[in-house]
Design an enzyme around this catalytic site. Structure first.
Site, PDB file in Angstrom:
ATOM      1  N   ARG A  93      33.491  33.507  26.695  1.00 20.18           N
ATOM      2  CA  ARG A  93      34.579  33.916  26.264  1.00 20.18           C
ATOM      3  C   ARG A  93      35.669  32.050  25.756  1.00 20.18           C
ATOM      4  O   ARG A  93      36.113  31.898  26.983  1.00 20.18           O
ATOM      5  CB  ARG A  93      35.464  34.893  27.435  1.00 20.18           C
ATOM      6  CG  ARG A  93      34.822  36.315  27.865  1.00 20.18           C
ATOM      7  CD  ARG A  93      34.775  37.039  28.630  1.00 20.18           C
ATOM      8  NE  ARG A  93      34.966  37.318  30.229  1.00 20.18           N
ATOM      9  CZ  ARG A  93      36.214  37.108  31.151  1.00 20.18           C
ATOM     10  NH1 ARG A  93      36.832  38.345  30.595  1.00 20.18           N
ATOM     11  NH2 ARG A  93      36.453  36.974  32.356  1.00 20.18           N
ATOM     12  N   PRO A  94      35.590  32.183  24.918  1.00 13.07           N
ATOM     13  CA  PRO A  94      36.016  30.949  24.957  1.00 13.07           C
ATOM     14  C   PRO A  94      37.255  31.032  25.133  1.00 13.07           C
ATOM     15  O   PRO A  94      37.868  32.343  24.790  1.00 13.07           O
ATOM     16  CB  PRO A  94      36.272  29.868  23.392  1.00 13.07           C
ATOM     17  CG  PRO A  94      35.200  31.843  22.534  1.00 13.07           C
ATOM     18  CD  PRO A  94      35.226  32.525  23.642  1.00 13.07           C
ATOM     19  N   ASP A 121      39.828  28.941  22.492  1.00 15.14           N
ATOM     20  CA  ASP A 121      39.551  28.823  21.417  1.00 15.14           C
ATOM     21  C   ASP A 121      41.272  29.701  21.015  1.00 15.14           C
ATOM     22  O   ASP A 121      41.583  28.665  19.759  1.00 15.14           O
ATOM     23  CB  ASP A 121      38.784  28.858  20.548  1.00 15.14           C
ATOM     24  CG  ASP A 121      38.066  30.271  20.439  1.00 15.14           C
ATOM     25  OD1 ASP A 121      37.860  31.041  20.750  1.00 15.14           O
ATOM     26  OD2 ASP A 121      37.938  29.822  18.686  1.00 15.14           O
ATOM     27  N   LEU A 122      41.270  30.504  21.328  1.00 13.54           N
ATOM     28  CA  LEU A 122      42.744  31.119  20.099  1.00 13.54           C
ATOM     29  C   LEU A 122      43.947  30.406  20.673  1.00 13.54           C
ATOM     30  O   LEU A 122      44.403  30.729  20.695  1.00 13.54           O
ATOM     31  CB  LEU A 122      42.575  32.296  20.503  1.00 13.54           C
ATOM     32  CG  LEU A 122      41.466  33.314  18.835  1.00 13.54           C
ATOM     33  CD1 LEU A 122      40.810  34.974  19.920  1.00 13.54           C
ATOM     34  CD2 LEU A 122      41.062  32.848  17.905  1.00 13.54           C
ATOM     35  N   CYS A 124      31.302  32.486  32.922  1.00 16.42           N
ATOM     36  CA  CYS A 124      31.488  34.189  32.631  1.00 16.42           C
ATOM     37  C   CYS A 124      30.619  34.955  33.010  1.00 16.42           C
ATOM     38  O   CYS A 124      29.485  34.560  32.199  1.00 16.42           O
ATOM     39  CB  CYS A 124      32.363  34.493  32.196  1.00 16.42           C
ATOM     40  SG  CYS A 124      32.966  36.042  32.148  1.00 16.42           S
ATOM     41  N   ARG A 134      38.774  31.937  35.004  1.00 15.80           N
ATOM     42  CA  ARG A 134      38.795  32.123  33.643  1.00 15.80           C
ATOM     43  C   ARG A 134      40.417  32.499  33.657  1.00 15.80           C
ATOM     44  O   ARG A 134      40.612  31.195  32.436  1.00 15.80           O
ATOM     45  CB  ARG A 134      38.110  32.611  33.028  1.00 15.80           C
ATOM     46  CG  ARG A 134      36.563  33.297  32.954  1.00 15.80           C
ATOM     47  CD  ARG A 134      35.586  33.130  32.285  1.00 15.80           C
ATOM     48  NE  ARG A 134      36.094  33.043  30.582  1.00 15.80           N
ATOM     49  CZ  ARG A 134      35.717  31.425  30.212  1.00 15.80           C
ATOM     50  NH1 ARG A 134      34.959  30.895  30.894  1.00 15.80           N
ATOM     51  NH2 ARG A 134      35.785  31.374  28.785  1.00 15.80           N
ATOM     52  N   LYS A 179      45.037  44.586  36.967  1.00 12.25           N
ATOM     53  CA  LYS A 179      45.249  42.696  37.736  1.00 12.25           C
ATOM     54  C   LYS A 179      45.328  41.682  36.203  1.00 12.25           C
ATOM     55  O   LYS A 179      46.180  40.524  36.604  1.00 12.25           O
ATOM     56  CB  LYS A 179      43.519  42.656  37.621  1.00 12.25           C
ATOM     57  CG  LYS A 179      42.727  40.998  38.140  1.00 12.25           C
ATOM     58  CD  LYS A 179      41.546  40.604  38.280  1.00 12.25           C
ATOM     59  CE  LYS A 179      40.781  40.756  36.954  1.00 12.25           C
ATOM     60  NZ  LYS A 179      39.457  40.524  36.582  1.00 12.25           N
ATOM     61  N   ASN A 180      45.060  42.232  35.500  1.00 13.65           N
ATOM     62  CA  ASN A 180      45.020  41.126  33.995  1.00 13.65           C
ATOM     63  C   ASN A 180      46.478  41.584  33.849  1.00 13.65           C
ATOM     64  O   ASN A 180      46.700  39.890  32.800  1.00 13.65           O
ATOM     65  CB  ASN A 180      44.377  42.039  32.780  1.00 13.65           C
ATOM     66  CG  ASN A 180      42.383  41.738  33.352  1.00 13.65           C
ATOM     67  OD1 ASN A 180      42.515  40.759  33.939  1.00 13.65           O
ATOM     68  ND2 ASN A 180      42.352  42.764  32.455  1.00 13.65           N
TER      69      ASN A 180
END
Length: 181
Positions: free
Chosen positions: A131-132, A134-135, A126, A102, A25-26
């Site tokens: 689980r931000p 920001d990255l 979530c 997400r 999936k990912n």
């Protein structure tokens, strides 16, 4: 105290046979938005039959991506999906779709690279914790994007194809220069 169910296999015969396995999936959710980077078709094989993959397909449709699917019957284990973004019709990823998954934020970079602007709703909560994103935003800023957070949306602007310059904002610790004494 935690109890575990157990599976007991009895018999004297060895297990053998074949099992069809679909893709991860990912991996699928990361690759699908890549269709936004080009007007050429992108074909992905062995996509799993999951709601998140269907949600990403719906989001990409909102941006003008046409999607053809082979192996769509329930008995077909992995699907072959061809995505074609001949013309991007919208650079906005609305809340009603993004809130469901997400991974929807992954359209931000490709839309920004191809059109120089993108507006993506901030993803919702979530179940497994905070689980931000920001990255993602820091990476785009390091590549020259201007990022604004307003009214629950990320608005990004950059020169079209600025993110395709091949400059990486991060170094892996293994390739980073080391001081020697």
């Amino acid at each position: 105290m935690c109890t575990m169910d157990k599976l007991i296999v009895q018999g004297g015969a060895a297990l053998k046979g074949r099992i069809a396995i679909s893709g991860a999936k990912n991996a699928a959710l990361t690759l699908m938005p890549c269709a936004l980077l080009t007007d050429e078709p992108l074909t992905l094989r062995s996509l799993p039959r999951l709601a998140d993959v269907d949600t990403m397909s719906h989001l990409l449709n909102q941006h003008g991506v046409s999607i053809t699917t082979e192996g769509g019957r329930p008995e077909d284990f992995g699907r072959v999906v061809t995505l074609k973004a001949s013309r991007i019709t919208s650079t906005v990823a609305p809340y009603d779709i993004v809130r469901k998954m997400r991974a929807s934020v992954l359209v931000l970079g490709p839309l920004l690279a191809r059109h120089g602007e993108a507006t993506v709703s901030l993803p919702g909560g979530c179940a497994i914790g905070n689980r931000p994103i920001d990255l993602h935003l820091k990476a785009l800023q390091a590549l020259g994007a201007e990022i604004e957070l307003a009214s629950g949306y990320v608005r990004a602007k950059a020169r079209p194809a600025a993110c395709a310059a091949g400059v990486s904002p991060f170094r892996s610790s293994q390739s980073a220069p080391r001081k020697t004494r």
